[in-house]
Design a protein around this motif. Sequence first.
Motif, PDB file in Angstrom:
ATOM      1  N   THR A 346       0.825  -1.209   0.000  1.00 19.34           N
ATOM      2  CA  THR A 346       0.000   0.000   0.000  1.00 19.34           C
ATOM      3  C   THR A 346       0.857   1.256   0.000  1.00 19.34           C
ATOM      4  OG1 THR A 346      -1.770  -1.145   1.186  1.00 19.34           O
ATOM      5  CG2 THR A 346      -1.785   1.258   1.268  1.00 19.34           C
ATOM      6  N   ASP A 350       1.207   3.952  -3.108  1.00 18.63           N
ATOM      7  CA  ASP A 350       0.828   5.348  -2.892  1.00 18.63           C
ATOM      8  C   ASP A 350       1.989   6.291  -3.167  1.00 18.63           C
ATOM      9  OD1 ASP A 350      -1.715   4.596  -2.211  1.00 18.63           O
ATOM     10  OD2 ASP A 350      -1.463   4.854  -0.056  1.00 18.63           O
ATOM     11  N   ALA A 389      -5.008  -0.057  -3.434  1.00 15.41           N
ATOM     12  CA  ALA A 389      -3.950   0.921  -3.706  1.00 15.41           C
ATOM     13  C   ALA A 389      -3.273   0.634  -5.034  1.00 15.41           C
ATOM     14  CB  ALA A 389      -2.924   0.911  -2.571  1.00 15.41           C
ATOM     15  N   THR A 514      -1.719   9.865  -0.198  1.00 16.47           N
ATOM     16  CA  THR A 514      -0.997   8.834   0.538  1.00 16.47           C
ATOM     17  C   THR A 514      -1.701   8.513   1.847  1.00 16.47           C
ATOM     18  OG1 THR A 514       1.118   9.473  -0.424  1.00 16.47           O
ATOM     19  CG2 THR A 514       1.187   8.303   1.679  1.00 16.47           C
TER      20      THR A 514
END
Length: 516
Positions: A346, A350, A389, A514
Motif C-alpha cells: 500500500t 501510494d 492501492a 498517501t
Amino acid sequence: MTWEPELDELRRRRELAEAMGGPEKIARQHDAGRLTVRERLAALLDEGSFREVGALAGAAVYDGDGKLDSFTPANFVTGTGRIDGRKVVVGGDDFTVRGGAADASIAGKQIFSEQLANELRLPLVRLVEGTGGGGSVKMLEQMGRTYVPVNPGWDYVVDNLSVVPVVAAGLGPVAGLGAARLCAAHLSILVEGTAQLFVAGPPVVRRVGEDVDKEQLGGSRVHSRNAAVDLVAGSEAEAFEMIRRFLSYLPTSAYQLPPVIAGEDPPGRREESLLSAVPRSRRQPYRIRDILRAVFDAGSLMEVQRYGGSIVTALARLDGHPVGVVAGDPYVAGGCLTVEGAEAVTRLADLCSTFHLPIVTLTDQPGLLIGTRAEQRATIRHGVRAISAVYQASVPGAEIIVRRVFGVGGAGLTNRHRLIRRWAWPSADWGSLPVEGGIEAAYRADLERAEDPDALLADILARLDAVRSPLRTAEKFGVEDIVDPRETRPLLCDWVRDAYAVLPATPGRPAFGTRP
C-alpha cells in the motif's frame, strides 16, 4: 546615523539562540549519544546551505529598564537548506530546551515549516525528538484553564503527503504529537538504541499498570517489524544517509517528474546468475534480493519498508530512471501476502502514484496468508486495501512473473485489468490455487475408490504437470511472453524509456492521497 546598535542586538540574540539550552544541556545530549539539532542540520545539509527562519522566537526576560536580561530559544529550529544541491525545508526539535516539550515551543514555527514546504513545493524533512504536543499538566495551572486540543498545522501535515516528499527521522525519545509527526511521512526512520517511539512514555504507561523502560516500550526492537516506522538506522549518520538517498529518487514535488540520471550500468547487461536463480523444485525457496540486484542498476536498490517480510518494496533505477519495486520473498511465510506485506505494498503504491514513479513487480505470490492467526489479524481486509492501492495507482507498470501467481493475492499484486507490460520466466506457475493444494479435494472420490491411492495421485500429478506448463498459457495468449531470465534487465531498460515518455506532461497531485 546607522542601525549598528540594533544590528549588534540582533547578533547578540542570534548567539543566544544558537546556544540552545546551554552547555550543561548540550553535554547531557552528547552523553546520551545524540547530536544537538544544529549539529544534525550541519550533518544532513550541504555545507553552508542552511538558512534559518524564526531564530529570534523564544521566551525573553527583560529587566526594569526594558533591556533583555535572558533569552531561551523556542525548541524547534526550522529553515531551508540543500541536499545534494536540491532545496528542502527542514525542521528539527531541540531536546536541550525542556526535552523537546511543547511548553517550550512556539507552535507557529512548526506550522510555518509545513506551510513553507507546501506553498513552495519543496521536500520536507522532520528531525523529531520530544513530545511536540500540548505540553505538561503544569501548564494548565499556569494558564488557569484547559482547552480543547488541536493538532497544530495538521491540515498541512496531511496535505503535504499529496504534494511534496516528506521524510521524518526519530532521533531520540518521541511521544504524543511528535510520534504522530514521525509517522505522517512517506519515509519514517528510527535510530536504534538512542530513539524510541510511543504514544505516551513510561511514566504515563505505569498509570495503566505496565512498568517498562523506554526501549521495552518503544525501541527499535518493538517497531522494526510492526509498520509503525519504515526503516531502522544504526546511527544518526546512517539515518541522514537514508534521507539523502530516498530523496534522490523523487521529484521536488508532485508537480514535477522524477529525476533521471545518466546510467552507468549497461542497459543490455545479461546476468548469467539469473538462469539458475529459481530452483526447479517448486518447494525450494531462493534469494529474491540477489535477483533484484542482478536486474536493476548496480547499487541503486533501496528498500523502503523493511517490515514487509514476505514482500520486498524498494526504490531502484533502470538505466538511470527511478522506479518503484515490489517483489515476493519465498523465504518469509512462504511468500504469502501478510498484514505487514500488504501495508508495504500500500505505501509503495501510494508513494509511486504520488510522485509518478513507474512500478516494476517481480511476482512470486502464492496468495494471502491462511490459518487461524491470519484470520484473527484480518489479513483479508489488509490485503484488499493493498490491492485497492495497486488498482488506484495510475503510473505505468511492468511485471516479471518469476514463479507463482495464485489466488486473490497473486491476482491483485498488479492491476490485471489495465495494460501492464508483462513477461514470464520458464519457472512461472499460476492458477486459482496451487495444484498441490487442490488435487486431493478435486479428485477425492477417485482417490477413495482407487486400490493404490498413492499411485493414482502420482499419475494425476504427472498429467497436471504438463497442463500447468506456462507454454500452454502462452499458446492462448494468456501471458504475452515467456523469456530467458537473462533478458530481464534489457527488456525492462527498454520498457522504462517508454514508461517515462507517457508520464504526464503537466504532473500534479494524485487522485488518491498517501495513506499514512
